[in-house]
Design a protein around this motif. Structure first.
Motif, PDB file in Angstrom:
ATOM      1  N   ALA A 156       0.991  -1.187  -0.142  1.00  0.00           N
ATOM      2  CA  ALA A 156      -0.183   0.026   0.048  1.00  0.00           C
ATOM      3  C   ALA A 156       0.733   0.976  -0.488  1.00  0.00           C
ATOM      4  CB  ALA A 156      -0.537  -0.228   1.398  1.00  0.00           C
ATOM      5  N   VAL A 157       2.453   0.874   0.503  1.00  0.00           N
ATOM      6  CA  VAL A 157       3.076   2.297   1.134  1.00  0.00           C
ATOM      7  C   VAL A 157       3.769   3.240  -0.476  1.00  0.00           C
ATOM      8  CG1 VAL A 157       3.321   3.021   3.213  1.00  0.00           C
ATOM      9  CG2 VAL A 157       4.072   0.857   2.171  1.00  0.00           C
ATOM     10  N   ILE A 158       4.024   1.840  -1.141  1.00  0.00           N
ATOM     11  CA  ILE A 158       4.879   1.925  -2.320  1.00  0.00           C
ATOM     12  C   ILE A 158       3.622   2.514  -3.376  1.00  0.00           C
ATOM     13  CG2 ILE A 158       6.013   0.409  -3.940  1.00  0.00           C
ATOM     14  CD1 ILE A 158       6.785  -1.535  -1.909  1.00  0.00           C
ATOM     15  N   SER A 159       2.815   2.010  -3.101  1.00  0.00           N
ATOM     16  CA  SER A 159       1.259   1.991  -3.685  1.00  0.00           C
ATOM     17  C   SER A 159       0.941   3.800  -4.158  1.00  0.00           C
ATOM     18  CB  SER A 159      -0.279   1.636  -4.171  1.00  0.00           C
ATOM     19  OG  SER A 159      -1.430   1.908  -4.703  1.00  0.00           O
ATOM     20  N   VAL A 160       1.323   4.453  -2.334  1.00  0.00           N
ATOM     21  CA  VAL A 160       0.903   5.450  -2.892  1.00  0.00           C
ATOM     22  C   VAL A 160       1.860   6.739  -3.229  1.00  0.00           C
ATOM     23  CG1 VAL A 160       0.134   7.042  -0.498  1.00  0.00           C
ATOM     24  CG2 VAL A 160      -1.139   5.069  -0.016  1.00  0.00           C
ATOM     25  N   PHE A 161       3.196   6.215  -2.456  1.00  0.00           N
ATOM     26  CA  PHE A 161       4.070   6.795  -3.196  1.00  0.00           C
ATOM     27  C   PHE A 161       3.979   7.017  -4.831  1.00  0.00           C
ATOM     28  CE2 PHE A 161       8.578   6.501  -4.874  1.00  0.00           C
ATOM     29  CZ  PHE A 161       9.371   8.289  -3.625  1.00  0.00           C
ATOM     30  N   SER A 162       4.481   5.764  -5.524  1.00  0.00           N
ATOM     31  CA  SER A 162       4.582   5.468  -6.851  1.00  0.00           C
ATOM     32  C   SER A 162       3.424   7.133  -7.725  1.00  0.00           C
ATOM     33  CB  SER A 162       3.900   4.168  -7.462  1.00  0.00           C
ATOM     34  OG  SER A 162       4.183   4.481  -8.546  1.00  0.00           O
ATOM     35  N   GLY A 163       2.266   6.768  -6.784  1.00  0.00           N
ATOM     36  CA  GLY A 163       0.711   7.385  -7.505  1.00  0.00           C
ATOM     37  C   GLY A 163       1.188   8.634  -7.371  1.00  0.00           C
ATOM     38  N   MET A 164       1.865   9.042  -6.181  1.00  0.00           N
ATOM     39  CA  MET A 164       1.730  10.580  -5.717  1.00  0.00           C
ATOM     40  C   MET A 164       2.957  11.381  -6.394  1.00  0.00           C
ATOM     41  SD  MET A 164       2.374  11.787  -2.176  1.00  0.00           S
ATOM     42  CE  MET A 164       0.429  11.723  -1.961  1.00  0.00           C
ATOM     43  N   ILE A 165       4.228  10.655  -7.018  1.00  0.00           N
ATOM     44  CA  ILE A 165       5.169  10.680  -7.244  1.00  0.00           C
ATOM     45  C   ILE A 165       4.965  11.718  -9.036  1.00  0.00           C
ATOM     46  CG2 ILE A 165       7.196  10.233  -8.671  1.00  0.00           C
ATOM     47  CD1 ILE A 165       8.051  11.033  -6.200  1.00  0.00           C
ATOM     48  N   LEU A 166       4.054   9.929  -9.661  1.00  0.00           N
ATOM     49  CA  LEU A 166       2.976  10.248 -11.300  1.00  0.00           C
ATOM     50  C   LEU A 166       1.983  11.716 -10.952  1.00  0.00           C
ATOM     51  CD1 LEU A 166       3.228   6.511 -11.990  1.00  0.00           C
ATOM     52  CD2 LEU A 166       4.249   8.105 -12.963  1.00  0.00           C
ATOM     53  N   THR A 167       1.586  11.908 -10.410  1.00  0.00           N
ATOM     54  CA  THR A 167       0.661  12.916 -10.570  1.00  0.00           C
ATOM     55  C   THR A 167       1.369  14.194 -10.166  1.00  0.00           C
ATOM     56  OG1 THR A 167      -0.721  11.265  -8.450  1.00  0.00           O
ATOM     57  CG2 THR A 167      -1.154  14.167  -8.838  1.00  0.00           C
ATOM     58  N   LEU A 168       2.935  14.494  -9.392  1.00  0.00           N
ATOM     59  CA  LEU A 168       3.228  15.347  -9.574  1.00  0.00           C
ATOM     60  C   LEU A 168       4.092  15.583 -11.174  1.00  0.00           C
ATOM     61  CD1 LEU A 168       5.318  15.426  -5.834  1.00  0.00           C
ATOM     62  CD2 LEU A 168       2.915  17.537  -6.708  1.00  0.00           C
ATOM     63  N   LEU A 169       4.268  14.371 -11.848  1.00  0.00           N
ATOM     64  CA  LEU A 169       5.219  14.603 -12.393  1.00  0.00           C
ATOM     65  C   LEU A 169       3.767  14.929 -13.814  1.00  0.00           C
ATOM     66  CD1 LEU A 169       7.168  11.658 -12.964  1.00  0.00           C
ATOM     67  CD2 LEU A 169       8.165  14.234 -12.937  1.00  0.00           C
ATOM     68  N   VAL A 170       2.577  14.471 -13.913  1.00  0.00           N
ATOM     69  CA  VAL A 170       1.470  14.838 -14.817  1.00  0.00           C
ATOM     70  C   VAL A 170       1.578  16.511 -14.956  1.00  0.00           C
ATOM     71  CG1 VAL A 170      -1.017  15.321 -15.588  1.00  0.00           C
ATOM     72  CG2 VAL A 170      -0.036  13.047 -14.445  1.00  0.00           C
ATOM     73  N   PRO A 171       1.153  17.358 -14.255  1.00  0.00           N
ATOM     74  CA  PRO A 171       1.871  18.857 -14.480  1.00  0.00           C
ATOM     75  C   PRO A 171       2.769  19.700 -15.402  1.00  0.00           C
ATOM     76  CG  PRO A 171       1.509  19.061 -12.586  1.00  0.00           C
ATOM     77  CD  PRO A 171       0.968  17.197 -13.093  1.00  0.00           C
ATOM     78  N   ILE A 172       3.769  17.999 -15.226  1.00  0.00           N
ATOM     79  CA  ILE A 172       5.707  18.031 -15.753  1.00  0.00           C
ATOM     80  C   ILE A 172       5.415  17.904 -17.020  1.00  0.00           C
ATOM     81  CG2 ILE A 172       8.002  18.649 -15.106  1.00  0.00           C
ATOM     82  CD1 ILE A 172       7.266  19.038 -12.190  1.00  0.00           C
ATOM     83  N   LEU A 173       5.324  17.256 -16.993  1.00  0.00           N
ATOM     84  CA  LEU A 173       5.266  16.386 -18.135  1.00  0.00           C
ATOM     85  C   LEU A 173       5.066  16.763 -19.338  1.00  0.00           C
ATOM     86  CD1 LEU A 173       6.182  12.373 -16.825  1.00  0.00           C
ATOM     87  CD2 LEU A 173       8.286  14.167 -17.544  1.00  0.00           C
ATOM     88  N   ILE A 174       3.329  16.394 -19.396  1.00  0.00           N
ATOM     89  CA  ILE A 174       2.172  17.450 -20.386  1.00  0.00           C
ATOM     90  C   ILE A 174       3.277  18.133 -20.929  1.00  0.00           C
ATOM     91  CG2 ILE A 174       0.893  17.696 -21.375  1.00  0.00           C
ATOM     92  CD1 ILE A 174      -0.743  15.686 -19.443  1.00  0.00           C
ATOM     93  N   PRO A 175       2.997  19.949 -20.729  1.00  0.00           N
ATOM     94  CA  PRO A 175       3.993  20.750 -21.076  1.00  0.00           C
ATOM     95  C   PRO A 175       4.498  20.782 -21.896  1.00  0.00           C
ATOM     96  CG  PRO A 175       3.076  21.725 -18.803  1.00  0.00           C
ATOM     97  CD  PRO A 175       2.897  20.016 -18.802  1.00  0.00           C
ATOM     98  N   ILE A 176       5.669  19.532 -21.384  1.00  0.00           N
ATOM     99  CA  ILE A 176       7.318  19.750 -22.245  1.00  0.00           C
ATOM    100  C   ILE A 176       7.046  18.722 -23.619  1.00  0.00           C
ATOM    101  CG2 ILE A 176       9.643  18.155 -21.621  1.00  0.00           C
ATOM    102  CD1 ILE A 176       9.451  19.065 -18.848  1.00  0.00           C
ATOM    103  N   LEU A 177       6.153  17.302 -22.840  1.00  0.00           N
ATOM    104  CA  LEU A 177       6.040  16.515 -23.936  1.00  0.00           C
ATOM    105  C   LEU A 177       5.304  17.386 -25.412  1.00  0.00           C
ATOM    106  CD1 LEU A 177       5.438  12.853 -22.256  1.00  0.00           C
ATOM    107  CD2 LEU A 177       7.631  13.372 -23.527  1.00  0.00           C
ATOM    108  N   LEU A 178       4.183  18.671 -24.765  1.00  0.00           N
ATOM    109  CA  LEU A 178       3.764  18.679 -25.959  1.00  0.00           C
ATOM    110  C   LEU A 178       4.274  19.647 -26.169  1.00  0.00           C
ATOM    111  CD1 LEU A 178      -0.265  18.955 -25.164  1.00  0.00           C
ATOM    112  CD2 LEU A 178       1.269  17.766 -26.882  1.00  0.00           C
ATOM    113  N   ARG A 179       5.313  20.500 -26.078  1.00  0.00           N
ATOM    114  CA  ARG A 179       5.653  22.225 -26.750  1.00  0.00           C
ATOM    115  C   ARG A 179       7.245  21.746 -26.842  1.00  0.00           C
ATOM    116  NH1 ARG A 179       3.071  26.611 -23.333  1.00  0.00           N
ATOM    117  NH2 ARG A 179       0.987  26.687 -24.328  1.00  0.00           N
ATOM    118  N   GLY A 180       7.866  21.191 -25.891  1.00  0.00           N
ATOM    119  CA  GLY A 180       9.658  20.669 -26.054  1.00  0.00           C
ATOM    120  C   GLY A 180      10.065  20.529 -27.067  1.00  0.00           C
TER     121      GLY A 180
END
Lengths: 94, 200
Positions: B176-200
Motif C-alpha cells: 500500500a505504501v509503495i502504491s501511494v508513493f508511486s501514485g504521488m510521484i506520478l501525480t506530480l509529474l503529470v502537470p510537468i511532463l505534459i507541457p514538456i512533451l507537447l511544447r518541448g
C-alpha cells in the motif's frame, strides 16, 4: 509551463510547512474536487460545440482504448522486471 | 469510484449543454480556465506536501522505491509510443503526452486541451479514464501474470487513491505504501511532463 511549476511547487511548500494542520489536506481535497468539476464541465461545454470531436467519437474511442491498453500493459511488463530483480519486500521474498 | 461516476456525469452534462447551445462558447474566457487549472495544480501540491506518511516511506525503502514510478513512466512511454505507430492522426509526441496523464484523466485532459485543443483533450480523457477502469478490472489477473507491482504500475497516478483499495487487496497491505508513493510521484509529474512533451 512556468506558472504550472510555480503553482505545483508553492502548493508542495505550503502543504509541507502546514502539515501539522490536519484540516488543510481536507480543504485542499475539497477545493481540487470542485475545480475538477468546473474544468471538466467547461471542457464538456467546448466539446459539445466542437463538431470535429462529436463526429469522430468512435474513432477517438478506439484510439483511446489502444493507448490505454498500451500504457497499462507496458507499465505492468516493466514492473515485472523491477519486481523480479530489485525488490525485496518485508516478507523476505526476493 | 463514486467520485469518478459523478465527474463523468458533470462532464457529459457539459457536453449536452454545449450541444444545446444554451451557453455560447465565446462566453467562456480562456483565462478563466487556466486560472482554475492553476488553483487545481496548487491544491494537488498541498495534498502531496502535507502527506508525511509518504516521505517516511522513502527512508524505509531507499532509492529502490523510485524504481516503481520509473517503471510506470518507461513502460507507459514504450507502450503508447509503440502503439501510436498504428494510429493514424496521433503523432508520437501526442501519444506520449496522453500517456503522461498516467490515468489522471481530469488533470491531463484539461492541460492537454489547453495546450493543444479539444480533440486531443478528449482522447486524453478517454485514454486515462480507460486506464483507471482497466486497472480496477484486471488487477487480480495482473498480479498473477506480472507480479505484485503490476496493478500499482498499471494504475499509474491513480494508485494513490482510486485504485488503492483494489491494489491493497490483490497485492497485500505491505504494498500500500509503495502504491501511494508511486501514485504521488506520478501525480506530480503529470502537470510537468505534459507541457514538456507537447511544447518541448
Amino acid at each position: 509551463m512556468l506558472f504550472v511549476t510555480i503553482a505545483l511547487l508553492s502548493g508542495i511548500a505550503v502543504g509541507f510547512l502546514l502539515k501539522e494542520k490536519k484540516t488543510l489536506p481536507l480543504i485542499a481535497g475539497r477545493v481540487s474536487t470542485a475545480t475538477i468539476f468546473i474544468l471538466l464541465f467547461l471542457l464538456g461545454l467546448s466539446i459539445g460545440k466542437n463538431s470535429e470531436v462529436l463526429n469522430n467519437l468512435s474513432t477517438v474511442g478506439v484510439q483511446a482504448a489502444v493507448l490505454a491498453a498500451g500504457g497499462a500493459l507496458g507499465s505492468a511488463v516493466f514492473s515485472f522486471f523491477i519486481h523480479k530483480y530489485f525488490f525485496v519486500v518485508e516478507t523476505g521474498e526476493k | 469510484m463514486k467520485n469518478s461516476i459523478f465527474i463523468c456525469l458533470v462532464f457529459v452534462s457539459g457536453i449536452l449543454i454545449g450541444m444545446s447551445s444554451l451557453i455560447p462558447a465565446e462566453s467562456i474566457p480562456k483565462e478563466l480556465v487556466s486560472s482554475v487549472l492553476y488553483v487545481l495544480i496548487f491544491t494537488v501540491g498541498i495534498e502531496v506536501g502535507a502527506n508525511t506518511k509518504v516521505w517516511r516511506v522513502v527512508r524505509t525503502y531507499h532509492w529502490k522505491i523510485a524504481l516503481v514510478p520509473f517503471s510506470v513512466i518507461a513502460g507507459t512511454f514504450l507502450g503508447v509510443g509503440f502503439l501510436s505507430v498504428f494510429l493514424s492522426g496521433i503523432t508520437l509526441r501526442h501519444a506520449l503526452a496522453i500517456g503522461a496523464g498516467f490515468g489522471y484523466y481530469s488533470l491531463s485532459s484539461v492541460i492537454i486541451s489547453q495546450l493543444d485543443g479539444e480533440v486531443l483533450g478528449v482522447i486524453a480523457l478517454m485514454t486515462n479514464l480507460m486506464r483507471e477502469i482497466l486497472t480496477l478490472l484486471t488487477a487480480p489477473w495482473a498480479v498473477r501474470v506480472f507480479g505484485k507491482l503490476a496493478p500499482i504500475a498499471s494504475g499509474g497516478a491513480t494508485s494513490m487513491d482510486v485504485t488503492l483499495p483494489v491494489i491493497t487487496k490483490v497485492s497485500g497491505k505491505e504494498y500500500a505504501v509503495i502504491s501511494v508513493f508511486s501514485g504521488m510521484i506520478l501525480t506530480l509529474l503529470v502537470p510537468i511532463l505534459i507541457p514538456i512533451l507537447l511544447r518541448g
